[in-house]
Write an enzyme that holds these catalytic residues in place. Structure first.
Site, PDB file in Angstrom:
ATOM      1  N   SER A 140       0.698  -1.095  -0.236  1.00  0.00           N
ATOM      2  CA  SER A 140       0.194   0.722  -0.085  1.00  0.00           C
ATOM      3  C   SER A 140       1.301   1.322  -0.543  1.00  0.00           C
ATOM      4  O   SER A 140       2.278   1.707  -0.568  1.00  0.00           O
ATOM      5  CB  SER A 140      -1.185   0.064   0.957  1.00  0.00           C
ATOM      6  OG  SER A 140      -1.557   1.319   1.084  1.00  0.00           O
ATOM      7  N   TYR A 154      -5.117   8.120  -6.626  1.00  0.00           N
ATOM      8  CA  TYR A 154      -4.211   7.110  -5.852  1.00  0.00           C
ATOM      9  C   TYR A 154      -4.430   5.900  -4.905  1.00  0.00           C
ATOM     10  O   TYR A 154      -4.497   5.694  -4.035  1.00  0.00           O
ATOM     11  CB  TYR A 154      -2.725   7.483  -6.226  1.00  0.00           C
ATOM     12  CG  TYR A 154      -1.499   7.172  -5.393  1.00  0.00           C
ATOM     13  CD1 TYR A 154      -1.345   5.586  -6.125  1.00  0.00           C
ATOM     14  CD2 TYR A 154      -0.939   6.927  -4.007  1.00  0.00           C
ATOM     15  CE1 TYR A 154       0.123   4.643  -5.903  1.00  0.00           C
ATOM     16  CE2 TYR A 154      -0.258   6.118  -3.696  1.00  0.00           C
ATOM     17  CZ  TYR A 154       0.518   5.463  -3.998  1.00  0.00           C
ATOM     18  OH  TYR A 154       1.382   4.936  -3.787  1.00  0.00           O
ATOM     19  N   LYS A 158      -5.563   2.472  -2.805  1.00  0.00           N
ATOM     20  CA  LYS A 158      -4.533   2.012  -1.482  1.00  0.00           C
ATOM     21  C   LYS A 158      -5.679   1.793  -0.506  1.00  0.00           C
ATOM     22  O   LYS A 158      -4.935   1.571   0.665  1.00  0.00           O
ATOM     23  CB  LYS A 158      -3.603   2.925  -1.325  1.00  0.00           C
ATOM     24  CG  LYS A 158      -2.755   3.035  -2.627  1.00  0.00           C
ATOM     25  CD  LYS A 158      -2.077   1.783  -3.088  1.00  0.00           C
ATOM     26  CE  LYS A 158      -0.692   2.103  -3.594  1.00  0.00           C
ATOM     27  NZ  LYS A 158      -0.186   0.358  -3.945  1.00  0.00           N
TER      28      LYS A 158
END
Length: 291
Positions: A140, A154, A158
């Site tokens: 992650s 993004y 994650k």
């Protein structure tokens, strides 16, 4: 004196051609393990293959190709008999405001950072369950727990990966399978390079808000404080340990920023606890869940 013998493991590492993926591949090979190195351009690790022909299997694969995930795992099993450690590492960064990131760009982040890893995880779980052992390492980011302007797409991938993986950890623990969520800060990889970091076309109204963020992300290339090989050693140590945390930040910045975030969020929770609790029906008992 009794000598501890560390069993040989077979690793399946995505994004193995560079950065943390390559560092993990090199670290595992140096320790005598076998590695299935998965990447879009296998020729990028020809140097490793020359040195470790018997213990390294490169496979061309894009993590977004979920239909081929089972074939990758089958190839690993055909060559080495099993997969002991799956490292879902492949992916890239992306900068852009919510208004600048279109549907295709947002879906691409989700495909690379949660949908692809989920497919590979499903493919390795039956073998791990049958053996009663295995580790899923989910790469992650500190951006998987905290976000900031420009990093929303993004972080969306994650954050989703971490939520999915936390549930997974509870589902597979009784089968002897562990999940390790790794949350790096900046490491000296190609993540921040201009030809790798994805950037949405800027919208003028966000120039003042995101200008410094865009410049900082690119300026960090080649100057990151994190050492990929030191990170790989930490991950390998945790994989081999008798017990390990569900989450591990990597790098001083990640430790500091996550600590600050947890303290800030806890303070906010406590400050609004009475107001939050008032939303329940008066006199109705609080829910008690099985987990």
């Amino acid at each position: 004196m009794t000598r501890t013998i560390t069993p040989q493991r077979t690793w399946l590492v995505t994004g193995a051609s560079s950065g943390l993926g390559r560092a993990l591949t090199e670290t595992a090979l140096a320790a005598g393990d076998t590695v299935v190195a998965v990447m879009r351009r296998p020729e990028r690790i020809d140097d490793l293959l020359d040195e470790h022909a018997e213990s390294l299997l490169p496979i061309a694969f894009d993590v977004r190709d979920t239909e081929s995930a089972h074939a990758v795992v089958e190839a690993a099993i055909d060559r080495f008999g099993r997969v002991d450690v799956l490292v879902n590492n492949g992916g890239v960064g992306q900068i852009g405001s919510a208004e600048e990131i279109d549907d295709a760009r947002l879906r691409d982040m989700l495909d690379q950072h949660v949908v692809g890893p989920a497919a590979l995880t499903r493919a390795v779980l039956p073998g791990m369950r049958a053996r009663g052992t295995g580790t899923i390492v989910q790469m992650s980011s500190q951006g998987g727990r905290i976000s900031f302007p420009g990093a929303g797409s993004y972080s969306a991938g994650k954050f989703a990966l971490e939520g999915w993986s936390e549930a997974l950890a509870g589902e597979v623990a009784s089968f002897g399978i562990r999940v390790l969520i790794v949350e790096p800060s900046r490491f000296r990889t190609c993540f921040n390079s201009a030809d790798v970091l994805e950037r949405a076309a800027p919208v003028d109204v966000y120039a003042d808000i995101l200008g410094d963020v865009r410049a900082d992300m690119l300026a960090a290339d080649g100057r990151q404080e994190g050492d990929p090989h030191r990170a790989a050693l930490v991950i390998r140590q945790l994989v081999g340990a008798e017990s390990a945390p569900l989450r591990i930040p990597l790098g001083r910045e990640a430790v500091r920023r996550l600590r600050e975030s947890y303290r800030r969020e806890l303070a906010s929770l406590e400050a609004h606890a009475e107001l939050s609790s008032s939303a329940d029906f008066p006199g109705v008992a609080e829910s008690v869940r099985p987990v």
